[in-house]
Every structure is written in C-alpha cells, then in structure tokens.
Scaffold this motif. Sequence first.
Motif, PDB file in Angstrom:
ATOM      1  N   ARG A  27      40.420  30.032  38.108  1.00  0.00           N
ATOM      2  CA  ARG A  27      40.073  31.286  38.804  1.00  0.00           C
ATOM      3  C   ARG A  27      40.200  31.261  40.488  1.00  0.00           C
ATOM      4  NH1 ARG A  27      36.005  34.771  40.651  1.00  0.00           N
ATOM      5  NH2 ARG A  27      36.473  36.747  40.314  1.00  0.00           N
ATOM      6  N   GLY A  28      39.525  30.200  40.771  1.00  0.00           N
ATOM      7  CA  GLY A  28      39.501  30.412  42.467  1.00  0.00           C
ATOM      8  C   GLY A  28      40.726  29.877  42.873  1.00  0.00           C
ATOM      9  N   TYR A  29      41.651  29.029  42.209  1.00  0.00           N
ATOM     10  CA  TYR A  29      43.008  28.772  42.772  1.00  0.00           C
ATOM     11  C   TYR A  29      43.745  30.182  42.519  1.00  0.00           C
ATOM     12  CZ  TYR A  29      47.726  27.001  42.007  1.00  0.00           C
ATOM     13  OH  TYR A  29      49.219  26.988  42.181  1.00  0.00           O
ATOM     14  N   ALA A  30      43.738  30.769  41.541  1.00  0.00           N
ATOM     15  CA  ALA A  30      44.608  32.071  41.426  1.00  0.00           C
ATOM     16  C   ALA A  30      44.172  33.234  42.284  1.00  0.00           C
ATOM     17  CB  ALA A  30      44.409  32.725  39.767  1.00  0.00           C
ATOM     18  N   LEU A  31      42.950  33.263  42.845  1.00  0.00           N
ATOM     19  CA  LEU A  31      42.307  34.035  43.525  1.00  0.00           C
ATOM     20  C   LEU A  31      42.753  33.868  45.073  1.00  0.00           C
ATOM     21  CD1 LEU A  31      40.698  36.716  43.407  1.00  0.00           C
ATOM     22  CD2 LEU A  31      38.599  35.270  43.946  1.00  0.00           C
ATOM     23  N   LYS A  32      42.998  32.639  45.434  1.00  0.00           N
ATOM     24  CA  LYS A  32      43.636  32.274  46.858  1.00  0.00           C
ATOM     25  C   LYS A  32      44.937  32.615  46.722  1.00  0.00           C
ATOM     26  CE  LYS A  32      40.937  28.166  48.304  1.00  0.00           C
ATOM     27  NZ  LYS A  32      41.005  26.785  48.675  1.00  0.00           N
ATOM     28  N   ILE A  33      45.626  32.680  46.017  1.00  0.00           N
ATOM     29  CA  ILE A  33      47.363  32.867  45.849  1.00  0.00           C
ATOM     30  C   ILE A  33      47.177  34.733  46.008  1.00  0.00           C
ATOM     31  CG2 ILE A  33      49.242  33.144  44.427  1.00  0.00           C
ATOM     32  CD1 ILE A  33      48.335  30.394  43.200  1.00  0.00           C
ATOM     33  N   VAL A  34      46.613  35.106  45.218  1.00  0.00           N
ATOM     34  CA  VAL A  34      46.671  36.678  45.241  1.00  0.00           C
ATOM     35  C   VAL A  34      46.196  37.056  46.504  1.00  0.00           C
ATOM     36  CG1 VAL A  34      45.658  38.698  44.085  1.00  0.00           C
ATOM     37  CG2 VAL A  34      46.307  37.006  42.699  1.00  0.00           C
ATOM     38  N   PHE A  35      45.146  36.683  47.453  1.00  0.00           N
ATOM     39  CA  PHE A  35      44.513  36.942  48.395  1.00  0.00           C
ATOM     40  C   PHE A  35      45.797  36.914  49.545  1.00  0.00           C
ATOM     41  CE2 PHE A  35      39.808  36.521  47.446  1.00  0.00           C
ATOM     42  CZ  PHE A  35      39.430  37.868  47.587  1.00  0.00           C
ATOM     43  N   ARG A  36      46.548  36.351  49.512  1.00  0.00           N
ATOM     44  CA  ARG A  36      47.626  36.335  50.509  1.00  0.00           C
ATOM     45  C   ARG A  36      48.354  37.649  50.428  1.00  0.00           C
ATOM     46  NH1 ARG A  36      48.722  30.387  49.102  1.00  0.00           N
ATOM     47  NH2 ARG A  36      50.297  31.083  47.937  1.00  0.00           N
ATOM     48  N   TYR A  37      48.605  38.269  49.356  1.00  0.00           N
ATOM     49  CA  TYR A  37      49.270  39.402  49.052  1.00  0.00           C
ATOM     50  C   TYR A  37      48.468  40.779  49.174  1.00  0.00           C
ATOM     51  CZ  TYR A  37      52.593  36.020  48.193  1.00  0.00           C
ATOM     52  OH  TYR A  37      53.567  34.924  48.347  1.00  0.00           O
ATOM     53  N   ILE A  38      47.242  40.580  48.390  1.00  0.00           N
ATOM     54  CA  ILE A  38      46.330  41.707  48.406  1.00  0.00           C
ATOM     55  C   ILE A  38      45.026  41.591  49.049  1.00  0.00           C
ATOM     56  CG2 ILE A  38      45.300  43.206  46.586  1.00  0.00           C
ATOM     57  CD1 ILE A  38      47.422  42.289  44.727  1.00  0.00           C
ATOM     58  N   TYR A  39      44.756  42.163  49.737  1.00  0.00           N
ATOM     59  CA  TYR A  39      43.428  41.772  50.782  1.00  0.00           C
ATOM     60  C   TYR A  39      42.384  42.560  50.241  1.00  0.00           C
ATOM     61  CZ  TYR A  39      46.382  39.785  54.081  1.00  0.00           C
ATOM     62  OH  TYR A  39      47.441  39.070  54.723  1.00  0.00           O
ATOM     63  N   GLN A  40      42.215  43.601  49.435  1.00  0.00           N
ATOM     64  CA  GLN A  40      41.181  44.188  48.959  1.00  0.00           C
ATOM     65  C   GLN A  40      40.418  43.488  47.716  1.00  0.00           C
ATOM     66  OE1 GLN A  40      43.136  47.834  48.070  1.00  0.00           O
ATOM     67  NE2 GLN A  40      42.821  48.819  49.942  1.00  0.00           N
ATOM     68  N   TYR A  41      39.516  43.041  47.733  1.00  0.00           N
ATOM     69  CA  TYR A  41      38.681  42.129  46.921  1.00  0.00           C
ATOM     70  C   TYR A  41      38.933  42.460  45.376  1.00  0.00           C
ATOM     71  CZ  TYR A  41      35.551  39.086  44.562  1.00  0.00           C
ATOM     72  OH  TYR A  41      34.792  38.247  43.622  1.00  0.00           O
ATOM     73  N   GLU A  42      38.459  43.786  45.247  1.00  0.00           N
ATOM     74  CA  GLU A  42      38.450  44.328  43.764  1.00  0.00           C
ATOM     75  C   GLU A  42      39.949  44.368  43.318  1.00  0.00           C
ATOM     76  OE1 GLU A  42      37.276  46.129  46.591  1.00  0.00           O
ATOM     77  OE2 GLU A  42      35.135  45.810  46.255  1.00  0.00           O
ATOM     78  N   GLU A  43      40.806  44.945  44.109  1.00  0.00           N
ATOM     79  CA  GLU A  43      42.232  44.756  43.578  1.00  0.00           C
ATOM     80  C   GLU A  43      42.450  43.672  43.475  1.00  0.00           C
ATOM     81  OE1 GLU A  43      44.017  47.675  43.081  1.00  0.00           O
ATOM     82  OE2 GLU A  43      42.289  48.893  43.426  1.00  0.00           O
ATOM     83  N   ALA A  44      42.348  42.451  44.335  1.00  0.00           N
ATOM     84  CA  ALA A  44      42.827  41.126  43.980  1.00  0.00           C
ATOM     85  C   ALA A  44      42.224  40.588  42.808  1.00  0.00           C
ATOM     86  CB  ALA A  44      42.185  40.167  45.220  1.00  0.00           C
ATOM     87  N   VAL A  45      41.020  40.840  42.378  1.00  0.00           N
ATOM     88  CA  VAL A  45      40.311  40.315  41.281  1.00  0.00           C
ATOM     89  C   VAL A  45      40.906  41.049  40.008  1.00  0.00           C
ATOM     90  CG1 VAL A  45      38.159  40.362  39.736  1.00  0.00           C
ATOM     91  CG2 VAL A  45      38.010  39.754  42.317  1.00  0.00           C
ATOM     92  N   ASN A  46      41.492  42.192  40.233  1.00  0.00           N
ATOM     93  CA  ASN A  46      42.218  42.974  38.912  1.00  0.00           C
ATOM     94  C   ASN A  46      43.407  42.198  38.893  1.00  0.00           C
ATOM     95  OD1 ASN A  46      40.009  44.731  38.446  1.00  0.00           O
ATOM     96  ND2 ASN A  46      41.054  46.478  39.806  1.00  0.00           N
ATOM     97  N   ALA A  47      44.161  41.889  39.841  1.00  0.00           N
ATOM     98  CA  ALA A  47      45.356  41.156  39.893  1.00  0.00           C
ATOM     99  C   ALA A  47      45.216  39.875  39.195  1.00  0.00           C
ATOM    100  CB  ALA A  47      46.098  40.993  41.113  1.00  0.00           C
ATOM    101  N   VAL A  48      43.932  39.043  39.397  1.00  0.00           N
ATOM    102  CA  VAL A  48      43.919  37.784  39.044  1.00  0.00           C
ATOM    103  C   VAL A  48      43.542  38.091  37.409  1.00  0.00           C
ATOM    104  CG1 VAL A  48      42.235  35.904  38.802  1.00  0.00           C
ATOM    105  CG2 VAL A  48      43.159  36.694  41.027  1.00  0.00           C
TER     106      VAL A  48
END
Length: 190
Positions: A27-48
């Motif tokens: 999960r942490g690995y995936a979140l790091k990847i997504v955070f490079r594209y989506i900076y809103q935490y809730e949106e990033a978690v949804n994407a993960v």
Amino acid sequence: MENITNIIKGCIGKDHKYQKMIYEHYRGYALKIVFRYIYQYEEAVNAVNDGFVKLFNHIDRFEMGTDADNEKILMGWMKRIMINVSIDQLRSKKTSPETGDIPASVWGLPSDSRDAEQAMMYNDLVLMIKQLPTPYRLVFNLYVIDGFSHAEIAEMLHIPVSTCRSNLLRARTMLQQNLKKTEDELLCRM
C-alpha cells in the motif's frame, strides 16, 4: 511475509487472506507512486484502492517468473496499474493536483542522505516539480521518473508524441529556469 509466489497464487485463487497481505505490504509503495500524480490525499487513497481492485481483478493475467523475480515483476506491474489509474482519475474527475499538499517524504528521499544541504536541494526540486503545470508535470514524471517512452506516454495521455516531447522540453526549461533563479537568490544572500 510468506513466499511471494505462494501469495500471488493465493490471490489468483481469489483468497482474501492473500489479497490482504499484498494490499498491506504494498500500500505504501502504491501511495508513493500515486502521490506523484494526485496531491489530494483522499483522492490518492481512492486511486490506490481502485488500483488494487484492478490488480486483484486481473491478477490471473500475471505472468510469473522465478521465485526470486516475482516480487520485482509484481512491483513493476503494480506501478503501471497505479500510474494508469492515477491518469484515468485525473482525466475523468479533472482533479487539480496542485491544490493539495503532500510531504516531500512520499517522493522517496534516500534515507542515507544525511547531508542537510543535499536534503534541502532535493526538497526544493520536488517543490519545483509539483509547481509545474499539470500537463508538463505528468509527462515529466512519466518520462524522467517512471521511465516510459514518449510513445507510451502519448498513448496513456491520448496526446500526439510531438506534444509529449514539447511538454517534456517545456517542463525541463521551466525547472532549469527555477533552479537558476534559486541559485541566483542563494548567491545574493552570501
């Protein structure tokens, strides 16, 4: 964690115990990847979460290698899924990545970097990348950080290859200008 090959086989068999193991471990690995594209935490978690659903729904397509290689193969496959889900989310929801704030730590500052000056320069560079206009930042991240070709990026973003190349050039130019400006400001303080 158990042998990754057994875990993957369990996920292919739709065993929730193994799916949970993959999710919790990566999960942490995936979140790091997504955070490079989506900076809103809730949106990033949804994407993960969407990315993991996609991963588990299509894990039967996963091509296993040797026991030693399966984790690397899985991480590469997961990275591509997370990037695609992020881009799809940005495209469909018109999410503005600039509006959120994430700590620079998610960009993966090397832990062996104890030099304060190097850490400051790294943080400044991350902030400069975050300030790029969305199209430039997407192409920059995909090309420079994630290693995709211009043709792959153009296909992902539904843009011509020439646009991809020009966005990368503009991103690099903007970063160089910002670095030069920062360097000049530091020299003036001395």
